[in-house]
Design an enzyme around this catalytic site. Structure first.
Site, PDB file in Angstrom:
ATOM      1  N   TRP A 102       0.944  -1.310   0.021  1.00 53.04           N
ATOM      2  CA  TRP A 102      -0.008  -0.034   0.024  1.00 53.04           C
ATOM      3  C   TRP A 102       0.995   1.051   0.047  1.00 53.04           C
ATOM      4  O   TRP A 102       0.577   2.305  -0.810  1.00 53.04           O
ATOM      5  CB  TRP A 102      -0.955   0.031   1.165  1.00 53.04           C
ATOM      6  CG  TRP A 102      -1.921  -1.241   1.148  1.00 53.04           C
ATOM      7  CD1 TRP A 102      -1.961  -2.151   1.887  1.00 53.04           C
ATOM      8  CD2 TRP A 102      -3.039  -1.325  -0.108  1.00 53.04           C
ATOM      9  NE1 TRP A 102      -3.001  -3.121   1.468  1.00 53.04           N
ATOM     10  CE2 TRP A 102      -3.402  -2.841   0.262  1.00 53.04           C
ATOM     11  CE3 TRP A 102      -3.166  -0.686  -1.186  1.00 53.04           C
ATOM     12  CZ2 TRP A 102      -4.418  -3.315  -0.356  1.00 53.04           C
ATOM     13  CZ3 TRP A 102      -4.235  -1.269  -1.968  1.00 53.04           C
ATOM     14  CH2 TRP A 102      -4.903  -2.436  -1.655  1.00 53.04           C
ATOM     15  N   ASP A 145      -2.072   6.770   6.265  1.00 54.46           N
ATOM     16  CA  ASP A 145      -2.971   5.739   5.699  1.00 54.46           C
ATOM     17  C   ASP A 145      -3.395   4.821   6.942  1.00 54.46           C
ATOM     18  O   ASP A 145      -2.642   4.231   7.251  1.00 54.46           O
ATOM     19  CB  ASP A 145      -2.368   5.026   4.504  1.00 54.46           C
ATOM     20  CG  ASP A 145      -3.535   3.891   4.032  1.00 54.46           C
ATOM     21  OD1 ASP A 145      -4.405   3.717   4.948  1.00 54.46           O
ATOM     22  OD2 ASP A 145      -3.184   3.282   2.941  1.00 54.46           O
ATOM     23  N   LYS A 171     -12.231  -1.961   6.521  1.00 47.75           N
ATOM     24  CA  LYS A 171     -11.422  -2.606   7.209  1.00 47.75           C
ATOM     25  C   LYS A 171     -11.930  -2.780   8.578  1.00 47.75           C
ATOM     26  O   LYS A 171     -12.037  -3.794   9.442  1.00 47.75           O
ATOM     27  CB  LYS A 171      -9.754  -2.447   7.457  1.00 47.75           C
ATOM     28  CG  LYS A 171      -9.367  -2.073   5.915  1.00 47.75           C
ATOM     29  CD  LYS A 171      -9.095  -3.557   5.258  1.00 47.75           C
ATOM     30  CE  LYS A 171      -8.723  -3.195   3.744  1.00 47.75           C
ATOM     31  NZ  LYS A 171      -7.782  -2.433   3.368  1.00 47.75           N
TER      32      LYS A 171
HETATM   33  C1  LIG Z   1      -7.118  -1.859   2.054  1.00 50.63           C
HETATM   34  C2  LIG Z   1      -5.961  -0.995   2.210  1.00 50.63           C
HETATM   35  C3  LIG Z   1      -6.064   0.212   1.033  1.00 50.63           C
HETATM   36  C4  LIG Z   1      -6.798   0.139  -0.091  1.00 50.63           C
HETATM   37  O1  LIG Z   1      -8.230   0.564   0.115  1.00 50.63           O
HETATM   38  P1  LIG Z   1      -9.024   0.782  -1.238  1.00 50.63           P
HETATM   39  O2  LIG Z   1     -10.236   1.348  -0.271  1.00 50.63           O
HETATM   40  O3  LIG Z   1      -9.204  -0.498  -1.654  1.00 50.63           O
HETATM   41  O4  LIG Z   1      -8.621   1.628  -2.082  1.00 50.63           O
HETATM   42  C5  LIG Z   1      -4.931   1.032   1.133  1.00 50.63           C
HETATM   43  N1  LIG Z   1      -4.259   0.871   2.395  1.00 50.63           N
HETATM   44  C6  LIG Z   1      -4.344   0.056   3.362  1.00 50.63           C
HETATM   45  C7  LIG Z   1      -3.449   0.118   4.313  1.00 50.63           C
HETATM   46  C8  LIG Z   1      -5.246  -0.875   3.204  1.00 50.63           C
HETATM   47  O5  LIG Z   1      -5.446  -1.787   4.002  1.00 50.63           O
END
Ligand SMILES: *Cc1c(COP(=O)(O)O)cnc(C)c1O
Length: 356
Positions: free
Chosen positions: A99, A166, A190
Site C-alpha cells: 500500500w 493511511d 477494514k
Molecule cells: C485496503 C487498504 C488500502 C486500499 O483501500 P481501497 O479502499 O481498496 O482503495 C489502502 N491502504 C491500506 C493500508 C489498506 O489496508
C-alpha cells in the site's frame, strides 16, 4: 455452523450495524422509504452524516481545526489526492509494503518523492525506526498498519513536517493523538464500515498551498465547504459506518476496544509462538493487533493446504494469507469477538495434536 469471520477487508462488522442496515433498507427512520432510495439532501440523512462526523470526532478526540470528510473512491484515490493537494516540491514516504508503494507511485506524478525509510529488505516484516526526516519535505507519509504483512506502528511518531497517515486498517483500533498528524485517511471497509466510503481527517490550514490548479472533486476544500455533500456521497455505506461508530461508543470507545484488541491478539500470538506447527512472520515488536500473519513452521510446510481445509471445516473464514506472504492471516478487527479467536486457537491446538 457458526462462522468466524477473519477476512482482511471488507471484513466483519458489528451484528447490530448489519441489523440496523437491513431494517433501513426496508424503511429508513420510519419514513416509509428505503435507505437505498432516499435523497442525500433529506433532513434525516443529513442527520446521519452529522452524527457520523461527531462520533468520529468524539471517538478519536479530533481537535478543532481539523475537518472530517466522507468521500468515495477508497484509500487508493487518496494515494493521488494527497499529493495533488499537498505536494509542491518534495514529499517523504516510508515504504512498509504494497500500500505504501502504491501511494509512492502516485505521488511521483506530482513531484519529487524521497523514500526516507523502507523495510523492503526483509519483505516488509518490520517497521523502520529512528530514520531521519528531512526538514524540507512538504509532508511525510506513513502506513500505520500494513494489512498484508501484519506490521503496525504502536505509537504515533513525531514528525517535524506535516504527517500524513493511511490508517485504513487500524483506525479506531487504538487511541491516536490526532494533533500529531496533518491528515489521516482510509477506506472504511477494514474497521469502520462496508466498502464504499473513505474517511479523511485533515487539518484545514495545510490546504490551499500548492500552485497547481485542482479539479473540483480533488480539492478537499470543496468537500469541506459542502459538508461531504459536494457530490452524492455514498449514502448506504455512511449509514452503516454511523451504526458501527455508535457500536464503538457503546463498547466504551477506542481505549476500551484497544484493550480488547490487545487481549485477542495476545491469545493468538501466544498460540502461534507455542504451537510447534506454526511461526509468526512479523517482527515481534511490530506485530499488528489487526492482521495476524503466520505460516507453517519449518518441516511442516506441506501441511498448509490441509490446515486451511481443517480450519474451514470448523467455521474459520478468510484466514488464507495474502499471496505475497503466504500461509495464514487472521484479521482481528474491532468487531471480531474474542470467541472467534478462541475458536481459531482451539483449531490450531487440535491440528497440532493430530500432526505434530
Ligand atoms: C485496503 C487498504 C488500502 C486500499 O483501500 P481501497 O479502499 O481498496 O482503495 C489502502 N491502504 C491500506 C493500508 C489498506 O489496508
Amino acid at each position: 455452523m457458526k462462522k468466524h469471520n477473519f477476512y482482511a477487508g471488507p471484513s466483519i462488522l458489528p451484528q447490530v450495524a448489519i441489523e440496523k442496515a437491513a431494517q433501513a433498507i426496508f424503511d429508513f427512520n420510519g419514513t416509509g422509504v428505503s435507505l437505498l432510495s432516499i435523497s442525500h439532501r433529506t433532513k434525516d440523512f443529513e442527520a446521519v452524516v452529522g452524527e457520523a462526523e461527531s462520533l468520529f470526532r468524539e471517538l478519536l478526540g479530533i481537535p478543532d481545526g481539523y475537518k472530517v470528510l466522507f468521500l468515495g473512491g477508497g484509500a487508493s484515490t487518496q494515494f493521488f489526492e494527497v499529493p495533488y493537494n499537498l505536494l509542491e516540491k518534495k514529499a517523504g514516504y516510508v515504504n512498509t509494503g504494497v500500500w505504501s508503494k502504491k501511494a509512492i507511485k502516485e505521488a511521483r506524478l506530482f513531484g519529487e518523492v524521497e523514500v526516507v525509510a523502507s523495510s523492503e529488505d526483509r519483505n516488509f516484516t518490520y517497521i523502520p525506526k529512528d530514520f531521519a526526516i528531512p526538514a524540507d519535505l512538504d509532508y511525510l507519509h506513513i502506513t500505520t498498519n500494513n494489512t498484508i504483512y501484519g506490521t503496525e506502528y504502536h505509537s504515533d511518531i513525531d514528525s517535524p513536517v506535516p504527517l500524513v497517515a493511511d490508517m485504513s486498517s487500524d483506525i479506531l483500533s487504538r487511541p491516536v493523538d490526532v494533533s500529531k498528524y496533518a491528515m489521516i485517511y482510509g477506506g472504511a471497509q477494514k474497521n469502520v464500515g462496508p466498502a464504499g466510503v473513505t474517511f479523511v481527517i485533515v487539518r484545514e490550514e495545510i490546504l490551499g498551498k500548492v500552485s497547481r490548479p485542482l479539479p473540483s472533486m480533488v480539492d478537499y476544500r470543496n468537500h469541506i465547504a459542502n459538508g461531504s455533500m459536494f457530490n452524492t456521497p455514498p449514502v448506504f455505506p455512511i449509514f452503516v459506518m454511523n451504526e458501527t461508530l455508535k457500536w464503538v461508543k457503546q463498547m466504551g470507545g477506542v481505549e476500551a476496544l484497544h484493550a480488547i484488541n490487545r487481549e485477542k491478539a495476545a491469545l493468538l500470538y501466544d498460540e502461534i509462538d507455542r504451537n510447534r506447527l506454526f511461526v509468526g512472520t512479523a517482527a515481534r515488536e511490530d506485530r499488528s493487533l489487526m492482521n495476524i500473519c503466520f505460516v507453517m513452521a519449518p518441516g511442516y510446510e506441506e501441511l498448509a493446504a490441509e490446515f486451511l481445509e481443517f480450519s474451514k471445516e470448523r467455521g474459520m473464514v478468510g484466514i488464507k494469507g495474502h499471496r505475497l506472504v503466504g500461509g495464514f492471516r487472521a484479521s482481528c478487527y474491532n468487531a471480531l469477538p474474542r470467541e472467534s479467536v478462541e475458536a481459531l486457537v482451539a483449531c490450531m491446538q487440535e491440528f497440532e495434536r493430530l500432526k505434530a
